[in-house]
Structures are given as structure tokens and as C-alpha cells.
Design an enzyme around this catalytic site. Structure first.
Site, PDB file in Angstrom:
ATOM      1  N   GLU A 107       0.819  -1.224   0.000  1.00  0.00           N
ATOM      2  CA  GLU A 107       0.000   0.000   0.000  1.00  0.00           C
ATOM      3  C   GLU A 107       0.853   1.275   0.000  1.00  0.00           C
ATOM      4  O   GLU A 107       0.776   2.093   0.929  1.00  0.00           O
ATOM      5  CB  GLU A 107      -0.953  -0.007   1.194  1.00  0.00           C
ATOM      6  CG  GLU A 107      -1.969  -1.127   1.112  1.00  0.00           C
ATOM      7  CD  GLU A 107      -3.065  -1.041   2.164  1.00  0.00           C
ATOM      8  OE1 GLU A 107      -2.828  -0.426   3.226  1.00  0.00           O
ATOM      9  OE2 GLU A 107      -4.144  -1.592   1.932  1.00  0.00           O
ATOM     10  N   GLU A 144      -6.526  -8.010  -0.616  1.00  0.00           N
ATOM     11  CA  GLU A 144      -6.950  -8.084   0.786  1.00  0.00           C
ATOM     12  C   GLU A 144      -8.441  -7.790   0.871  1.00  0.00           C
ATOM     13  O   GLU A 144      -8.956  -6.902   0.186  1.00  0.00           O
ATOM     14  CB  GLU A 144      -6.232  -7.032   1.640  1.00  0.00           C
ATOM     15  CG  GLU A 144      -4.746  -7.212   1.783  1.00  0.00           C
ATOM     16  CD  GLU A 144      -4.131  -6.090   2.630  1.00  0.00           C
ATOM     17  OE1 GLU A 144      -4.849  -5.455   3.433  1.00  0.00           O
ATOM     18  OE2 GLU A 144      -2.932  -5.834   2.462  1.00  0.00           O
TER      19      GLU A 144
END
Ligand code: GAL
Length: 680
Positions: free
Chosen positions: A153, A316
Site C-alpha cells: 500500500e 486483501e
């Protein structure tokens, strides 16, 4: 064919952090047993393992990872191997403080947390290059290695001296002369003229963010700088493992799942082989219906699929709840299967979780996981995950199939940055990404597939293109839109379009001429209302709807008026127009309406240009139908996003590939029910 291409199964599994459990061999053993019981097959490993991989500078320890990779290979599983740059060992911050980020107030951050390193630091770049190369060399032929997961991320920005120097160079490369910089940044405003390159710095947090050209270029630089760091990370990996695809996990912003703001993912997506992203909808919340949220999930998944125009991965998601929403509510029974299949319906080839096993300590110990602290398969969440695995196996033939939308919406990251900066209009009512979600909702409610693209994409394959609020638009985009409509396309635009150029400088001499020609109107003013104020517009058939927030005052050139204002000093003037341009039509929606009123505009377009879903006869707004297609075979995902049983009627009988049974034309679904159907 590489391993990823030949993997027939949907990827199911998730982030696995065995490095937290090295002193618990029985847990690691149990993991392998439970992975099989959960019908999982793919695990992302190593994103936060730097301290375990390199406990002291230059001392590496890969044995634990060898064992985990071997064990996963032993059960026929895959590993998505991460590079560890998302968090660094304490010894590194201690010895080389330059790796720590400097915030916008020019304060050096302390060691702690994660996702907070400097993207320019030569030491950080050197250290990550070393470990990434060792990982690539060690595992290049490992049978479990499926894909690379670069960092985690990527986000944020650093304002240290290295980053300032890089920014300065970036500005120099872009503008070449200070005159050009001062022109683009509108230098003389509040005495911001720059007379030496050394005066260029990232925007100061104290100063009302006044210089919009600088703000915009800084944001562009942050994206380029992050991509540059990513490219640095993958340099050796690409060379050592040319056949292993590379991704990095993208995100969304806020509980409303709007596109992530601080990086231009349209640019970033050109550097990854596959888009993957982390999706955490707040199901069962108290601010909207399940369908409201499902539509937003649909929007953002369609966007991240459309960026590369091919299937993507959910890297995710959670099997239950998260730990960072204001309230962390777990999924009700049935929601996990429904929400997992929704990802697949919009083009995902995976459902991966954060996290495989709940950690024992620190901030994620209560974050949802496949394996809870009970270390057992005997609980509801585990059973629902196994069920998802079972269903994914049954619908395996859908993997790699594509989606074919005839409708596209354009989202533009730079436009969002510029609009947010624009001091004017309603400071809190611009809602650019939300406006796209609103328009998307019309189509989602009616099961009409939508791609969410950028202005750089090829538009010619779409029958209808919608560009809400394209405030910042350069001349080449205006020409591109003209060409699209001229050769037969249908274009819809709205209020707050066409005000500034690519440097955030306003257009002089009225609304830009290419837009005037295209829409057959000129926008004279944009009237901004307080949130409780409303106008009304009346369509040719007498239908009246309320408008709010923004009302464009329009001068009609060659367009036809479809609706006119009822009130205010522009009562009786056009609010919605359509213009024939070449073989196509350009619609302009001058005022904002409630979402529920968008049908007054879109119904006629859908009918005239035959855009409705050909499979659905009687749809239902809370039952979403989405399709994927492979080798001329259509697959229909029929999903009930409501707390009541629902039904729809479709054109033909199908086969339900989850149950194997024939499905008649009337489809009934229980609460949160989902079916995957194919033509017989
Ligand atoms: C993601 C992150 C994961 C984990 C997860 C929790 O943003 O990549 O490491 O923290 O959130 O929801």
C-alpha cells in the site's frame, strides 16, 4: 506459460505472517492443515518481515521462509512473495535516520508504525535493492512462487532535503525555464514569483495552499516519485524472474470507497502487470442500505478493472470485520459468500484476505482473520471461508473471463486534486468522486455494465461516455471528445466542466470553444446554492425534478433544450440540453439532481440507444446482475443485496454452476443469496 497463467483456480487465501509465530512450531504446522481445510491456495508472505529477514545489518536469515515456501508448495499452494519495504527494522532507522520520513511541517518522524519511509533516501534505496535481489535469487525457481507483491500500500509523501532536491529537478525537467514555472503557477499572485530554482519547495502547510499550480505539480511529483521508487524495487526482480508477474496493492479512500486520492493510480497502473487492491466495505452500517454500499463496491472494482481493461485481484479483504472502521461489525451469515462473489462478478480472479491468522499482539490482534485465536476450524467465520473456497472451485471456469461494457464513465485523479483545491463554489459540496458514484448508481440499479476509465483510454468501443464535473480539461481532451461524438458516440457531461486547463489556469474568453461546438451551448455562470436550497427543472413532457448545489446558467447555441429552470434569475432558461454533433449526440446536465432523479435524463438515452441489460426482463434495484464472458460464454452473477428474499425475471433458462441445477426464468434469492448462472 508462466505459473500464474497456468493456475486454473481462483486465488483464495491471503496475507500470512508466519514470522510472528516462529517460536510456535505447532501453530505453523496447524496453519498448513487449516489452509487445506479452508479450501485456500494462495498466501502473500513477507510484506512486514524485514526485521526477521535481516535481523542485523547485512546478516540475512531466510531459512524460516524456505520452510514456509516449501510447506505451501507441499500442499499445492502458491506464494505471492512480498518485498519488505513497507516497514523497516529498528536498527536501520537508528543507524540511518535519513530513511525516516519528514512531514509537511519539515519535522523528522520517529521510528514506529509503517509505510513511512523516505522515497528518495539513497540508503533506503540501497538496502531495499540488496534484500529484493537476494529474495529474487533465492526463490526464482521455487515451485510456490506465483507473483511478486511489491511493498505494501504505497502512500504518503516526504518533505526532506533529498525529496526537495528531487522535486526541484522534476520541476526543472518539466518547465525548463523559470518563466515557464511562473506562468504555470501564476507567479505574481500574492508575490509568489520565483527567481531562482532553489526557491522551489513542496507546498507549505502554513499558507492557505494558495499556489494551485504548485500544489498540483507537487501531487504529480509524489505519484512519479512513488512510481520511481517502485521501479527501483523491481529492477533486479524483473531481470531475475522475467516470467513472474509483479503487482503492488492499491487502496480506496474512506468508508465510501472512493478512489484512493493521493496517488494517480491511472499512471501507476501502467507499471504493474496486474492490478491488485485491498477492499474493505463496511457492511451492515447505519448510514446506508446494503445496496447503497454494494453499488459503491461495484463502482470501484469496475474502475480498478477498467484501468488495465483486464481481470484484477482482490489482494486483501476481510472474512469478518476489520479493526479500523469507527465500528468494526462482523459480516452477518451469508454476506461473506455474497461479497466475495461480488468481487468475482466485477472481474476479480481472486478473493484474498487480510489476514490468514489473527496476530496475538499489537494493533491487528482483533482484525478479522480466517483463523481466530481459538486456532480451530470450528467457528462460523472459518466455515464461511471454506464455503467460499468450495464455491470458487465450482465456478472455476469463470476465471480469466472479461467484462464488456457499452457504457463508460471518466474519472480523473488530477481533476480531483484541482477541484479540491478550487476555492469557490461550495467548499463542501463538490463531491466529485461521489458524483461519479451517483451516476454509476443509475446503471447499477438497472444491471447495466459500466467501465470506469480515464480520459486517456480508447473511448471508441463505448456507446455512451459520461464525464461528470471534468473541471480541469486540456484542449487535446476536448478534441478527443469531439472526435468520439462526431463518429457516433453519445456523451454526457455536467455542471463544473471545462473551467481550467492542465495547469489549473482558467480559460479566458468564455467557455472553451471546442466545448461550445460539441455541446452547442455556452456556460455563462455556475450558480452555487446553500445545502438546503433547491431549484426546479421541468422536462419537455412536464416532469419536474428538484436541483441543488450547482446550477449552470446556459446560453443556447445549436443545442436543443430538454429541461428548463423554474426559479431564480435564470428561470425559463435551459438546464439540460442535447446537441447533435456529427453522427453523435452530446448531452449537458447543467444542474445537480438527487440520484433518484437521474432517471429523468438517462431513461430516454438508455431506450433510444438500446443499452439495457439484454438478459434481465424484470430487474430489481437491490438484486445486482453482473456478467463476465469467456469464449462467447456469458456468466451471470445474480446477487441479493438486501435483508429480504427477492426475485427477478430473466430472458431464458440457465444452469446454476454452483448447484449444477437448471434455473428457470424466475429467479428467487434468499437474504444475501447469490447465484452464478450460465447459458445452457
Ligand atoms: C491494509 C494493510 C494490511 C492490514 C489491513 C487491515 O491496509 O495492507 O497490512 O493492515 O489493512 O485492514
Amino acid at each position: 506459460m508462466n505459473k500464474y497463467m497456468s493456475e486454473k483456480r481462483f486465488l483464495h487465501g491471503g496475507d500470512y505472517n508466519p514470522d510472528q509465530w516462529l517460536n510456535y512450531p505447532e501453530i505453523l504446522e496447524k496453519d498448513i492443515e487449516l489452509m487445506q481445510k479452508a479450501n485456500t491456495n494462495t498466501f502473500s508472505i513477507g510484506m512486514f518481515s524485514w526485521a526477521t529477514l535481516e535481523p542485523e545489518e547485512g546478516q540475512f536469515n531466510f531459512e524460516w521462509l524456505d520452510k514456509i515456501m516449501d510447506d505451501i508448495a507441499g500442499i499445492g499452494g502458491n506464494v505471492i512473495l512480498s518485498t519488505p519495504s513497507g516497514a523497516r527494522p529498528a536498527w536501520m532507522s537508528h543507524k540511518y535516520p535519513e530513511v525516516l520520513r519528514t512531514n509537511e511541517r519539515r519535522e523528522k518522524m520517529l521510528h514506529g508504525g509503517r509505510h513511512n519511509h523516505c522515497f528518495s533516501s539513497p540508503v533506503y534505496r540501497e538496502k531495499i535493492a540488496i534484500i529484493n535481489k537476494l529474495l529474487a535469487e533465492r526463490y526464482k525457481n521455487h515451485p510456490a512462487l506465483l507473483m511478486w507483491h511489491i511493498s505494501n500500500e504505497y502512500s504518503g509523501e516526504c518533505h526532506c532535503d533529498y525529496c526537495q532536491a528531487n522535486f526541484r529537478q522534476w520541476v526543472k525537467d518539466k518547465y525548463k525555464t523559470l518563466d515557464e514555472v511562473n506562468y504555470a503557477w501564476w507567479g505574481p499572485f500574492w508575490s509568489h514569483t520565483i527567481t531562482d530554482w532553489d526557491q522551489i519547495e513542496s507546498p507549505s502547510p502554513i499558507g492557505e495552499n494558495a499556489v494551485h499550480g504548485l500544489n498540483l505539480d507537487w501531487k504529480r511529483f509524489v505519484t512519479d516519485q512513488t512510481i520511481d521508487f517502485y521501479e527501483h524495487e523491481i529492477k533486479d526482480i524483473r531481470q531475475i524472474t522475467p516470467d513472474i508477474p509483479i503487482t503492488t496493492n492499491f487502496m480506496a479512500d474512506t468508508d465510501d470507497l472512493i478512489p484512493f486520492q493521493s496517488l494517480d493510480y491511472a499512471k501507476f497502473s501502467q507499471h504493474v502487470d496486474i492490478i491488485s487492491w485491498d477492499c474493505y466495505p463496511a457492511w451492515h452500517n447505519d448510514w446506508g442500505t446494503t445496496a447503497d454500499l454494494a453499488s459503491k463496491v461495484g463502482f470501484i472494482n469496475d474502475q480498478y478493472r477498467s484501468l488495465k481493461q483486464k481481470p484484477f485481484l482482490i489482494m486483501e479483504s476481510t472474512p469478518s470485520g476489520v479493526n479500523w472502521h469507527k465500528v468494526n461489525k462482523t459480516k452477518r451469515p451469508g454476506m461473506h459468500l455474497l461479497s466475495s462473489l461480488q468481487f468475482i462478478a466485477h472481474g476479480s480472479d481472486s478473493n484474498l484476505y487480510f489476514q490468514w491468522r489473527k496476530s496475538r499482539g499489537s494493533s491487528e490482534k482483533f482484525h478479522g482473520a480466517v483463523v481466530d485465536h481459538d486456532n480451530s476450524e470450528n467457528n462460523r467465520v472459518f466455515r464461511e471461508v471454506s464455503l467460499v473456497g468450495e464455491v470458487l472451485e465450482k465456478i472455476q471456469e469463470v476465471k480469466t473471463s472479461d467484462k464488456h461494457a457499452k457504457v463508460a464513465m471518466i474519472y480523473d485523479w488530477e481533476n480531483k486534486w484541482a477541484l479540491d483545491d478550487a476555492q469557490g463554489f461550495g467548499l463542501e459540496t463538490k463531491r466529485y468522486p461521489h458524483t461519479l458514484q451517483d451516476h454509476y448508481r443509475y446503471f447499477w440499479d438497472r444491471d447495466i455494465e459500466v467501465d470506469v476509465v480515464t480520459k486517456e483510454h480508447d473511448l471508441s468501443k463505448y456507446k455512451l461516455v459520461i464525464i461528470p464535473m471534468l473541471y480541469m480539461i486540456d484542449e487535446s481532451t476536448m478534441i478527443k471528445l469531439q472526435e468520439y461524438v462526431h463518429s457516433g458516440g453519445i456523451l454526457v457531461s455536467t455542471y463544473l466542466t471545462g473551467l481550467v486547463n492542465e495547469s489549473d489556469l482558467t480559460y479566458l474568453g468564455g467557455w472553451p470553444e471546442p466545448l461550445q461546438e460539441l455541446f452547442g451551448i455556452s456556460v455563462l455562470e455556475t450558480d452555487t446554492y446553500y445545502p438546503s436550497q433547491y431549484n426546479q427543472i421541468t422536462f419537455l413532457d412536464g416532469t419536474t425534478v428538484e436541483t441543488k448545489d450547482y446550477q449552470s446558467v446556459i446560453d443556447l447555441l445549436s443545442a436543443k433544450t430538454l429541461a428548463s429552470y423554474e426559479k431564480d434569475f435564470y428561470a425559463g432558461t435551459p438546464a439540460v440540453t442535447v446537441n447533435t454533433f456529427g453522427k453523435g449526440q452530446a448531452y449537458f446536465i447543467g444542474a445537480r439532481t438527487e440520484v433518484s432523479s437521474l432517471n429523468t435524463i438517462y431513461d430516454a438515452i438508455i431506450e433510444e440507444f438500446d443499452l439495457s441489460n439484454p438478459f434481465v426482463v424484470n430487474g430489481n434495484p437491490v438484486v445486482s446482475v453482473q456478467s463476465r464472458t469467456k469464449n462467447n460464454q456469458d456468466y451471470y452473477f445474480v446477487m441479493n443485496f438486501s435483508e429480504h428474499p427477492q426475485s427477478i425475471t430473466v430472458k431464458e433458462e440457465t444452469v446454476d454452476i454452483i448447484s449444477g441445477e437448471t434455473q428457470g426464468k424466475n429467479i428467487s434469492l434468499p437474504v444475501y443469496g447469490v447465484k452464478v448462472l450460465k447459458r445452457r
